[in-house]
Design a protein around this motif. Sequence first.
Motif, PDB file in Angstrom:
ATOM      1  N   GLN A 243       0.819  -1.206   0.000  1.00  9.39           N
ATOM      2  CA  GLN A 243       0.000   0.000   0.000  1.00  9.39           C
ATOM      3  C   GLN A 243       0.858   1.264   0.000  1.00  9.39           C
ATOM      4  N   LYS A 244       2.041   1.164   0.597  1.00 11.14           N
ATOM      5  CA  LYS A 244       2.924   2.327   0.700  1.00 11.14           C
ATOM      6  C   LYS A 244       3.981   2.351  -0.404  1.00 11.14           C
ATOM      7  N   ASN A 245       3.935   1.364  -1.299  1.00 14.85           N
ATOM      8  CA  ASN A 245       4.973   1.214  -2.322  1.00 14.85           C
ATOM      9  C   ASN A 245       6.341   1.129  -1.663  1.00 14.85           C
ATOM     10  N   ASN A 246       6.395   0.368  -0.568  1.00 16.82           N
ATOM     11  CA  ASN A 246       7.621   0.227   0.214  1.00 16.82           C
ATOM     12  C   ASN A 246       7.696  -1.214   0.726  1.00 16.82           C
ATOM     13  N   TYR A 247       7.822  -2.144  -0.208  1.00 12.64           N
ATOM     14  CA  TYR A 247       7.731  -3.565   0.145  1.00 12.64           C
ATOM     15  C   TYR A 247       9.024  -4.327  -0.168  1.00 12.64           C
ATOM     16  N   GLN A 248      10.113  -3.606  -0.422  1.00 14.27           N
ATOM     17  CA  GLN A 248      11.372  -4.261  -0.757  1.00 14.27           C
ATOM     18  C   GLN A 248      11.825  -5.147   0.411  1.00 14.27           C
ATOM     19  N   ILE A 249      12.520  -6.216   0.090  1.00 13.75           N
ATOM     20  CA  ILE A 249      12.892  -7.204   1.103  1.00 13.75           C
ATOM     21  C   ILE A 249      13.738  -6.594   2.223  1.00 13.75           C
ATOM     22  N   GLU A 250      14.558  -5.591   1.900  1.00 14.26           N
ATOM     23  CA  GLU A 250      15.381  -4.969   2.930  1.00 14.26           C
ATOM     24  C   GLU A 250      14.501  -4.307   4.004  1.00 14.26           C
ATOM     25  N   ASN A 251      13.449  -3.623   3.571  1.00 11.05           N
ATOM     26  CA  ASN A 251      12.564  -2.942   4.516  1.00 11.05           C
ATOM     27  C   ASN A 251      11.733  -3.938   5.319  1.00 11.05           C
ATOM     28  N   ILE A 252      11.250  -4.979   4.654  1.00 11.36           N
ATOM     29  CA  ILE A 252      10.419  -5.974   5.337  1.00 11.36           C
ATOM     30  C   ILE A 252      11.255  -6.749   6.354  1.00 11.36           C
ATOM     31  N   ALA A 253      12.468  -7.110   5.981  1.00  8.53           N
ATOM     32  CA  ALA A 253      13.338  -7.838   6.908  1.00  8.53           C
ATOM     33  C   ALA A 253      13.627  -6.997   8.147  1.00  8.53           C
ATOM     34  N   GLU A 254      13.844  -5.709   7.949  1.00  7.43           N
ATOM     35  CA  GLU A 254      14.108  -4.817   9.084  1.00  7.43           C
ATOM     36  C   GLU A 254      12.909  -4.770  10.026  1.00  7.43           C
ATOM     37  N   GLN A 255      11.693  -4.727   9.469  1.00  6.93           N
ATOM     38  CA  GLN A 255      10.493  -4.697  10.304  1.00  6.93           C
ATOM     39  C   GLN A 255      10.317  -6.000  11.084  1.00  6.93           C
ATOM     40  N   LEU A 256      10.838  -7.097  10.535  1.00  8.47           N
ATOM     41  CA  LEU A 256      10.752  -8.399  11.208  1.00  8.47           C
ATOM     42  C   LEU A 256      11.941  -8.629  12.147  1.00  8.47           C
ATOM     43  N   HIS A 257      12.832  -7.619  12.242  1.00 13.00           N
ATOM     44  CA  HIS A 257      14.036  -7.711  13.080  1.00 13.00           C
ATOM     45  C   HIS A 257      14.920  -8.893  12.639  1.00 13.00           C
ATOM     46  N   MET A 258      15.068  -8.989  11.318  1.00 14.96           N
ATOM     47  CA  MET A 258      15.906 -10.029  10.724  1.00 14.96           C
ATOM     48  C   MET A 258      16.825  -9.384   9.698  1.00 14.96           C
ATOM     49  N   SER A 259      17.888 -10.086   9.354  1.00 12.53           N
ATOM     50  CA  SER A 259      18.698  -9.658   8.222  1.00 12.53           C
ATOM     51  C   SER A 259      18.058 -10.207   6.950  1.00 12.53           C
ATOM     52  N   VAL A 260      18.418  -9.624   5.824  1.00 14.47           N
ATOM     53  CA  VAL A 260      17.889 -10.119   4.549  1.00 14.47           C
ATOM     54  C   VAL A 260      18.275 -11.573   4.353  1.00 14.47           C
ATOM     55  N   ARG A 261      19.509 -11.927   4.703  1.00 11.28           N
ATOM     56  CA  ARG A 261      19.968 -13.310   4.532  1.00 11.28           C
ATOM     57  C   ARG A 261      19.166 -14.264   5.412  1.00 11.28           C
ATOM     58  N   GLN A 262      18.849 -13.854   6.648  1.00  5.88           N
ATOM     59  CA  GLN A 262      18.053 -14.722   7.521  1.00  5.88           C
ATOM     60  C   GLN A 262      16.652 -14.944   6.953  1.00  5.88           C
ATOM     61  N   LEU A 263      16.051 -13.900   6.430  1.00  6.62           N
ATOM     62  CA  LEU A 263      14.712 -14.033   5.855  1.00  6.62           C
ATOM     63  C   LEU A 263      14.749 -14.915   4.610  1.00  6.62           C
ATOM     64  N   GLN A 264      15.743 -14.721   3.770  1.00  4.06           N
ATOM     65  CA  GLN A 264      15.854 -15.544   2.561  1.00  4.06           C
ATOM     66  C   GLN A 264      16.064 -17.018   2.918  1.00  4.06           C
ATOM     67  N   ARG A 265      16.882 -17.269   3.939  1.00  2.87           N
ATOM     68  CA  ARG A 265      17.135 -18.639   4.366  1.00  2.87           C
ATOM     69  C   ARG A 265      15.853 -19.277   4.910  1.00  2.87           C
ATOM     70  N   TYR A 266      15.092 -18.503   5.676  1.00  2.00           N
ATOM     71  CA  TYR A 266      13.833 -19.009   6.232  1.00  2.00           C
ATOM     72  C   TYR A 266      12.872 -19.404   5.102  1.00  2.00           C
ATOM     73  N   LEU A 267      12.765 -18.549   4.083  1.00  2.00           N
ATOM     74  CA  LEU A 267      11.858 -18.830   2.978  1.00  2.00           C
ATOM     75  C   LEU A 267      12.359 -20.001   2.134  1.00  2.00           C
ATOM     76  N   GLN A 268      13.665 -20.115   1.999  1.00  2.00           N
ATOM     77  CA  GLN A 268      14.242 -21.229   1.252  1.00  2.00           C
ATOM     78  C   GLN A 268      13.894 -22.562   1.903  1.00  2.00           C
ATOM     79  N   GLN A 269      13.841 -22.583   3.230  1.00  2.00           N
ATOM     80  CA  GLN A 269      13.466 -23.800   3.943  1.00  2.00           C
ATOM     81  C   GLN A 269      12.018 -24.202   3.654  1.00  2.00           C
ATOM     82  N   GLN A 270      11.216 -23.245   3.227  1.00  2.22           N
ATOM     83  CA  GLN A 270       9.818 -23.520   2.873  1.00  2.22           C
ATOM     84  C   GLN A 270       9.649 -23.695   1.370  1.00  2.22           C
ATOM     85  N   ASN A 271      10.753 -23.810   0.664  1.00  2.00           N
ATOM     86  CA  ASN A 271      10.737 -23.994  -0.796  1.00  2.00           C
ATOM     87  C   ASN A 271      10.023 -22.852  -1.516  1.00  2.00           C
TER      88      ASN A 271
END
Length: 336
Positions: A243-271
């Motif tokens: 809605q805010k045109n601000n959905y890049q993975i860097e911003n979302i990972a920061e809101q989840l208190h994760m690094s981009v690499r941690q978020l990518q690894r988590y999603l990779q585990q879910q295929n």
Amino acid sequence: MQSFKNYTGTMYGGLGQLLYVYAQAKNLEISEKLYKIQNLERFEFHIWRELLDEINEQVDHPALGLDIAQYVQPKHLGIIAYIAQSCDTLGEALTRYYDLHRLIYDGGPLKVDIQGKSLSIRWEVLPIHLTSQITDEIALALLVQFLRLYLNFDDIQLEKINFIQPAPKNTRIYQDFFHAPIKFSQSRVELILPQQVLNASCKNPDSTLQQLLVQQAKDLLNNLPTTTQLDERLQQNILKGLQKNNYQIENIAEQLHMSVRQLQRYLQQQNTTYQERVQEVRLLLATQYLLDPHLSLHEIAILLSYSEQSAFQRAFKLWSGLTPRQWRQAQTKKCK
């Protein structure tokens, strides 16, 4: 002098639905003209004027615009309601509105100025001979009513309301509605608020988008191998980010208190990947927005953070096998 029928400004279609809801609630005679605009994305300004005049002839109310405004819902305001309810503050919502105001009403853009410790919100451009007290008061009343219903606005005192029309016999009704000093015969239609209103937060628990997420995203999450609280938070943040045109993975990972690499690894585990999750949320939202007949495909593309309508159309056809227009038409047939 130019007739208001020759004015080329247009109104968002949902405002016609608001008049229809009001007419039904008051047991008024509903004209063929009001029936005809119910499924239009937009309609001409002169029709808006004519419909308000028709209702005014049937209703004995000293401030008709204020009365109509009490029936407003987010669906009557369209894209601005979706965006406002996904913003964290009123200041953020106003900033987004600057880019989109012509999609709501392309005749009178909103003007916002800082005046000392006050904030001035007003509409300009529309020639004075095309306005009436009803059109002016409904414009201000809809804004104030929306703020009261869907933002944390209860504790904010309006400083002043200005109208260009002469004072009516009963001015107390305006003071009771706005809870602020009212001045008539002024140079412009204007709402003046304390500057601190820019930091007023949205009522996220009441947000249409949040309700949509809770009610409909469960099925999407259930399709994942394992559904966790992180999945739900991820989806919520993607939804708000779109809605805010601000959905890049860097911003979302920061809101989840994760690094981009941690978020990518988590999603990779879910295929899956981050982009796939974004597309899932986009499809979920797209099918909901397409059910609103007043939202144009261009507006839906904006709500989904696509740079062009054509990109949204291509993506939707890949998801569903149909173009957005074909999907919308199929859903309309089902409802008949």
